[in-house]
Design a protein around this motif. Structure first.
Motif, PDB file in Angstrom:
ATOM      1  N   GLN A 138      -0.971   0.141  10.866  1.00 49.81           N
ATOM      2  CA  GLN A 138      -1.928  -0.489  11.986  1.00 49.81           C
ATOM      3  C   GLN A 138      -3.655  -0.950  11.093  1.00 49.81           C
ATOM      4  OE1 GLN A 138      -1.511   0.874  16.075  1.00 49.81           O
ATOM      5  NE2 GLN A 138       0.581  -0.063  16.063  1.00 49.81           N
ATOM      6  N   ALA A 139      -3.865  -0.035   9.891  1.00 48.45           N
ATOM      7  CA  ALA A 139      -5.257  -0.492   9.829  1.00 48.45           C
ATOM      8  C   ALA A 139      -4.669  -1.120   9.288  1.00 48.45           C
ATOM      9  CB  ALA A 139      -5.618   1.389   9.046  1.00 48.45           C
ATOM     10  N   PHE A 140      -3.547  -1.169   8.062  1.00 50.02           N
ATOM     11  CA  PHE A 140      -3.878  -2.143   6.652  1.00 50.02           C
ATOM     12  C   PHE A 140      -3.679  -3.396   7.235  1.00 50.02           C
ATOM     13  CE2 PHE A 140      -0.525  -4.222   4.300  1.00 50.02           C
ATOM     14  CZ  PHE A 140      -0.891  -4.683   3.040  1.00 50.02           C
ATOM     15  N   ARG A 141      -2.438  -3.748   8.533  1.00 46.93           N
ATOM     16  CA  ARG A 141      -2.595  -5.018   9.123  1.00 46.93           C
ATOM     17  C   ARG A 141      -3.842  -5.172   9.233  1.00 46.93           C
ATOM     18  NH1 ARG A 141       1.616  -3.325  12.941  1.00 46.93           N
ATOM     19  NH2 ARG A 141       3.624  -3.976  12.091  1.00 46.93           N
ATOM     20  N   ALA A 142      -5.014  -4.908   9.918  1.00 42.03           N
ATOM     21  CA  ALA A 142      -6.195  -4.940  10.085  1.00 42.03           C
ATOM     22  C   ALA A 142      -6.847  -5.348   8.529  1.00 42.03           C
ATOM     23  CB  ALA A 142      -7.236  -4.264  11.052  1.00 42.03           C
ATOM     24  N   SER A 143      -6.730  -5.099   8.217  1.00 45.87           N
ATOM     25  CA  SER A 143      -7.463  -5.245   6.911  1.00 45.87           C
ATOM     26  C   SER A 143      -6.508  -6.842   5.908  1.00 45.87           C
ATOM     27  CB  SER A 143      -7.381  -4.276   5.847  1.00 45.87           C
ATOM     28  OG  SER A 143      -5.932  -4.006   5.435  1.00 45.87           O
ATOM     29  N   ARG A 144      -5.839  -7.004   5.954  1.00 44.97           N
ATOM     30  CA  ARG A 144      -5.385  -8.243   4.984  1.00 44.97           C
ATOM     31  C   ARG A 144      -5.789  -9.450   5.382  1.00 44.97           C
ATOM     32  NH1 ARG A 144       1.194  -8.404   6.939  1.00 44.97           N
ATOM     33  NH2 ARG A 144       0.477  -8.798   8.818  1.00 44.97           N
ATOM     34  N   ASP A 145      -5.739 -10.248   4.797  1.00 47.95           N
ATOM     35  CA  ASP A 145      -6.076 -11.924   4.679  1.00 47.95           C
ATOM     36  C   ASP A 145      -5.092 -12.593   5.619  1.00 47.95           C
ATOM     37  OD1 ASP A 145      -6.624 -14.391   4.866  1.00 47.95           O
ATOM     38  OD2 ASP A 145      -7.223 -14.553   2.178  1.00 47.95           O
ATOM     39  N   ASP A 146      -5.256 -12.854   6.666  1.00 47.21           N
ATOM     40  CA  ASP A 146      -4.332 -13.423   7.275  1.00 47.21           C
ATOM     41  C   ASP A 146      -3.402 -14.943   6.925  1.00 47.21           C
ATOM     42  OD1 ASP A 146      -3.909 -11.188   8.805  1.00 47.21           O
ATOM     43  OD2 ASP A 146      -4.564 -11.856  11.083  1.00 47.21           O
ATOM     44  N   SER A 163      -1.847   4.256   9.827  1.00 39.28           N
ATOM     45  CA  SER A 163      -1.842   3.488   8.636  1.00 39.28           C
ATOM     46  C   SER A 163      -1.094   2.604   8.739  1.00 39.28           C
ATOM     47  CB  SER A 163      -1.685   4.347   7.872  1.00 39.28           C
ATOM     48  OG  SER A 163      -0.475   3.982   6.985  1.00 39.28           O
ATOM     49  N   GLY A 209       0.720  -8.704   1.134  1.00 38.18           N
ATOM     50  CA  GLY A 209       0.320  -8.210   1.878  1.00 38.18           C
ATOM     51  C   GLY A 209       1.354  -7.985   3.268  1.00 38.18           C
ATOM     52  N   GLY A 229       0.704  -1.123  -0.350  1.00 31.58           N
ATOM     53  CA  GLY A 229      -0.254   0.154  -0.254  1.00 31.58           C
ATOM     54  C   GLY A 229       0.846   1.047  -0.105  1.00 31.58           C
TER      55      GLY A 229
END
Lengths: 330, 666
Positions: B438-446, B436, B477, B75
């Motif tokens: 932390q928001a990116f980490r929360a939004s990805r497919d783990d 930003s 990601g 991102g």
């Protein structure tokens, strides 16, 4: 340093025994301090630390070898093993000082890189300060303090020749680290220049053939029984890079310690102290001074027979010599 | 003047090394620079990105967005090149230990723009070996680092054929004190080490090895002795041609060409009378353009005020305009090589070549470049050269206008403004970047992230090329910190030799040095023991030349110096100060994070009960910050204008005396 009980020797000694880092750092500074006031404090403190002379604790290990043999990296690997075994470790790392300026670059911490979270490790660097045959005169008194607060005290010095002799006379167990491919170590042992160590290590075993060859040369050159008697000198291969042999080395050090424990260790410690006092007097007053005190052999015997207090003993002898010189001059 | 159209050579690529705060802010800067006539991009990454940490890692505190842009994930990379078509851009990335990762992110970002990665053009610096000698952004030990370097090279030769996979840097060697001969020798020895490693990896068939050699480029420095520097570049060209032909049997002359980019010298830029840096930079640019046969492919110039702090957009524009005036207004590009046939130049070139061959032979004797890093040989040589340079400045043998001669100056209107001539990074940048991330980490497919990292670990272990798995991580990601952590676990971390174990100056030291020695000795006697000084480099900044020079000088002045190298945490520094019983702590910080680091170190010292050891600091520190630091109890702040090391030593003694209740003088 604002320490709660810095002025009460008994409480300070208790803090050291409890591993209080600030107290230990404070006392090491005091031991380094040559002023009378500091000397009075340390004499009083040592009296409290040395109460149990007949039952000494801790293991005093000397690691030495030529520059570039990887002593610090090996020490760091050993420290990790000891910590995993629950042992508390203090290190005295001695580097040479510049003969011109008296200054020194003390870089061993760099390679030791101990964790800041871990209160079980304490490192003090020392410069040789051009005295004591390359081993700083502060090494023995500082070791005494560290032995009170740690299970293992590791003294690390660079060098070939005189320094091995010194370190061998101040440590319970000496460990010589040889560099693969360098024939020097073998030559020194053959020529008898090198005091025979209790354990011989060929470091950088990851260097392959070169290390294997040095290992077999050393095995061939070394008489396997240590002059101390009852101890077969092991020749070990280690690598701090891939961890080879570190556990084995720690085991061998422990084995030697078990052999020494008890009355023998108490005698040895008295011998170190006598040696240290003799050496300092020799530096200060020369052989003339030693002769005035009855000669080396008698002095050492006399010192070992006495009840111990490092600085009290030293100061008394020093005063005697001063007075005698004074009398002679008058 | 003739009005006919003369055939002119195409100018070199013009770039400015830039990036700060965030991907978004840097993107805006890049677009402005391109609109002003810059023809390529040169990305500066922040230190956490260069050393493999996410912006929210404890070691990253105070460093996020300071010396470059933070890039944590795809991102960020997309935002950095928003509205900049990657298919047409030529992008240089100053990235080393994490080079495979940043290239992977670049490839993945290009894919998302719909660009075929095979079209990409640009450069990854990807020269970790010099990081151990200067600059200090290495992570892993030399061996796995060389493996990552070769993986990137073999991957791009096959898949991104117009990419320059490595820029062998002699630049930083000169910054660390290298003479022209040493620069030639160590850069070419590094190139040999890398090419040998590529060959040994077996990833490239023999008949394609010329393609690899043809993609190797160099990143060179140009100092103020511009005649000698021109000769150095001619020597480089000739030596590279011979080396590639004889050692690697490359028959295609085009593949043997010495291709290089330049950033001119920062070491010689001065803080006093900083306007003089403009003529220094212009003269240095001449040395890499004058000789057509040894002309740079790409040039980036520093700003005149680099020694003061972070340059503003206007300062960078001025640097770009210098290049444009030379390329577009002068007649330089209308001629063939101006120096061919000069006996004087030829003799100098030959002298440099001979000297470099001798030094390369010494490197070989010590086991080649990789061994020389491990055993500290090269680092020691560099520290020695740098020490010699500083001693010459001190004695006046080396004259530097405004520093050790002609020091009187009228007040400069350039540095008189409100912002004192430098830019400030927005203090909110770090916090916003962390939010930003932390928001990116929360939004990805783990599950995808996990699978990609597992694949990466497998490649690292089994020795297969790291690039495909890294590109997969980029798509999934994965973050910069996660990619690096996996490799840290597999390869381990490394600490380089400091090189400060060089011989001391003899009794013939200067009177000034003798004076300092007397004070150090006397103060030590008064305090009962020799003076001890801890030199600490906190944070991620690896520019250790200054700290090393203070260490050597301190030793020569009679101090006992405790120096632990770079990248220390505030807790480590506080602890070392306590365990070592030092009289003074000297910090060196060049990355701009001095405010945060001093706060943290003060806090750590208080925590463990060390409250009576005075603290001093050296670095690129603006006046305003210097005052704020002194308010926090820092006893002295040294900046590049404090060039006299004896004065620094004397100040240190005075501070120790005052802290211990002695008369300041003596």
């Amino acid at each position: 340093m604002s320490l709660p009980h810095a002025d009460d020797p008994a409480e300070l000694a208790a803090a050291i025994a409890a591993g209080d880092r600030a107290a230990i750092a404070h006392v090491l500074n005091l031991l380094d301090d040559r002023r009378d006031e500091a000397r009075k404090k340390t004499t009083a403190l040592l009296a409290h630390l040395q109460q149990d002379q007949d039952n000494p604790t801790g293991q005093l290990i000397g690691i030495t070898g030529p520059p570039g043999a990887g002593k610090s990296t090996l020490s760091a690997a050993l420290i990790r093993v000891w910590r995993a075994r629950g042992l508390r470790v203090a290190v005295l790392a001695v580097d040479p000082s510049s003969p011109i300026s008296g200054g020194a670059l003390l870089g061993d911490r760099l390679r030791m890189q101990t964790s800041t979270e871990d209160d079980g490790v304490f490192v003090r660097s020392l410069s040789s300060r051009g005295q004591f045959g390359g081993l700083s005169a502060e090494v023995w008194p500082m070791s005494v303090v560290m032995l009170a607060g740690f299970d293992i005290v590791l003294i690390e010095t660079v060098g070939v020749g005189q320094r091995e002799v010194d370190i061998a006379r101040l440590c319970d167990t000496t460990c010589y680290v040889a560099q693969p491919g360098s024939g020097d170590s073998v030559q020194f042992i053959k020529a008898g220049v090198l005091e025979v160590p209790h354990i011989l290590v060929v470091n950088k075993a990851d260097m392959g053939n070169l290390a294997t060859r040095t290992l077999s040369e050393l095995e061939a050159a070394l008489k396997r029984t240590h002059p101390d008697g009852h101890w077969q000198v092991p020749v070990l291969a280690t690598s701090a890079v891939d961890g080879t042999g570190i556990e084995t080395l720690a085991d061998a050090l422990e084995e030697h310690y078990q052999l020494l424990r008890g009355p023998q260790l108490a005698l040895r410690r008295k011998r170190y102290q006598a040696y240290w006092i003799h050496k300092r007097l020799l530096e200060e007053f020369g052989s003339f001074g030693i002769d005035q005190l009855g000669g080396e052999e008698s002095l050492l015997a006399q010192l070992q027979a006495q009840d111990m207090n490092l600085f009290k003993q030293y100061d008394a002898l020093r005063l005697r010599l001063y007075n005698r010189i004074q009398d002679t001059l008058e | 003047m003739s009005q006919e159209t003369v055939k002119r050579d195409r100018p070199w690529l013009m770039r400015t090394y830039s990036g700060h705060s965030s991907a978004k802010a840097s993107n805006a800067l890049y677009r402005t620079n391109l609109s002003r006539g810059q023809t390529g991009l040169s990305v500066a990454f922040d230190l956490p990105t260069q050393t493999g940490y996410d912006s929210d890692h404890p070691l990253a505190r105070g460093e996020v967005g300071k010396v470059g842009v933070p890039i944590n994930h795809i991102g960020d990379m997309e935002a950095l090149f928003h509205d900049i078509p990657l298919g047409q851009m030529n992008t240089s990335m100053t990235i080393n230990a994490t080079a495979p990762w940043l290239l992977a992110l670049y490839v993945a970002a290009a894919e998302r723009q719909g660009v075929d990665p095979a079209q990409l053009q640009g450069t990854t610096q990807n020269d970790v070996l010099k990081e151990y000698l200067s600059r200090g952004t290495y992570i892993f030990p030399p061996e796995p680092s060389v493996r990552l370097t070769t993986d990137l090279i073999t991957y791009t030769v096959e898949n991104i054929p117009k990419w320059n996979p490595t820029n062998i840097c002699s630049y930083h060697l000169q910054e660390a004190g290298a003479t022209p001969t040493q620069e030639l020798a160590y850069a070419l020895s590094t190139a040999t080490a890398i090419l040998d490693a590529v060959k040994a990896s077996g990833q490239v068939p023999d008949d394609r090895f010329g393609d690899v050699v043809g993609r190797i480029s160099f990143f060179v420095n140009a100092g103020i002795r511009f005649v000698e520097e021109t000769c150095k570049l001619r020597a480089f060209g000739r030596m590279w041609d011979t080396l590639t032909s004889e050692r690697y049997g490359v028959t295609n002359a085009k593949q043997r060409r010495f291709r290089y980019g330049v950033q001119v010298n920062s070491l010689g830029l001065t803080e006093p009378q900083p306007e003089n840096n403009v003529q220094r930079i212009v003269l240095e640019m001449l040395s890499v353009t004058l000789s057509k046969n040894a002309r740079a492919r790409a040039i980036q110039l520093p700003a005149w005020n680099e020694a003061l702090g972070l340059p503003r957009p206007w300062d960078q524009q001025w640097a770009l305009r210098m290049q444009q005036v030379l390329a577009l207004e002068t007649d330089l590009l209308e001629y063939g090589d101006l120096l061919d046939g000069s006996h004087v130049i030829e003799a100098k070139v030959q002298e440099l070549i001979d000297g470099a061959h001798e030094e390369m032979a010494r490197v070989d004797e010590h086991g080649g470049m990789v061994s020389c890093i491990d055993n500290g040989y090269v680092k020691r040589e560099l520290v020695q050269s740098h020490t010699r340079r500083l001693r010459n400045i001190e004695s006046g043998e080396l004259q530097i206008v405004g520093v050790n001669c002609y020091k009187e100056s009228a007040e400069s209107p350039l540095t008189a403004g409100d912002e004192s001539g430098i830019m400030k990074v927005d203090e909110r940048a770090e916090r916003e970047q962390i939010e930003s991330l932390q928001a990116f980490r929360a939004s990805r497919d783990d599950s995808k992230v996990k699978a990609a990292l597992q694949q990466l670990r497998a490649c690292a272990n089994d020795g297969s090329n790291i690039m495909p798995a890294s590109i997969e991580c980029a798509r999934a990601g994965v973050t910069t910190g996660e990619w690096s952590e996996v490799l840290r676990e597999v390869f381990g971390e490394f600490r380089a030799p400091t090189g400060i174990d060089i011989s001391p100056v003899g009794n013939g030291g200067s009177d000034a040095l003798e004076g300092v020695r007397r004070r150090v000795k006397k103060t030590g006697e008064e305090l009962g023991r020799p003076l001890r000084l801890l030199i600490g480099k906190p944070g991620l900044d690896g520019h250790s030349n200054g700290a090393e020079q203070i260490a050597v000088k301190g030793r020569d002045a009679g101090f006992e110096i405790v120096y632990e190298g770079i990248r220390l945490t505030p807790a480590q520094i506080a602890r070392a100060a306590q365990e070592e019983g030092v009289h003074l702590i000297g910090l060196s910080v060049l990355s701009g994070s001095h405010m945060e680091l001093v706060q943290d170190i003060n806090r750590e010292m208080e925590k463990i009960g060390v409250t009576d050891i005075p603290l001093i600091i050296g670095g690129i520190i603006p006046d305003e910050d210097a005052l704020a630091l002194q308010d926090q109890g820092v006893k002295a702040v040294f900046t590049p204008k404090d060039a006299d090391l004896n004065t620094i030593m004397n100040t240190m003694v005075t501070i120790i005396r005052e802290a211990n209740g002695l008369e300041p003088a003596a």
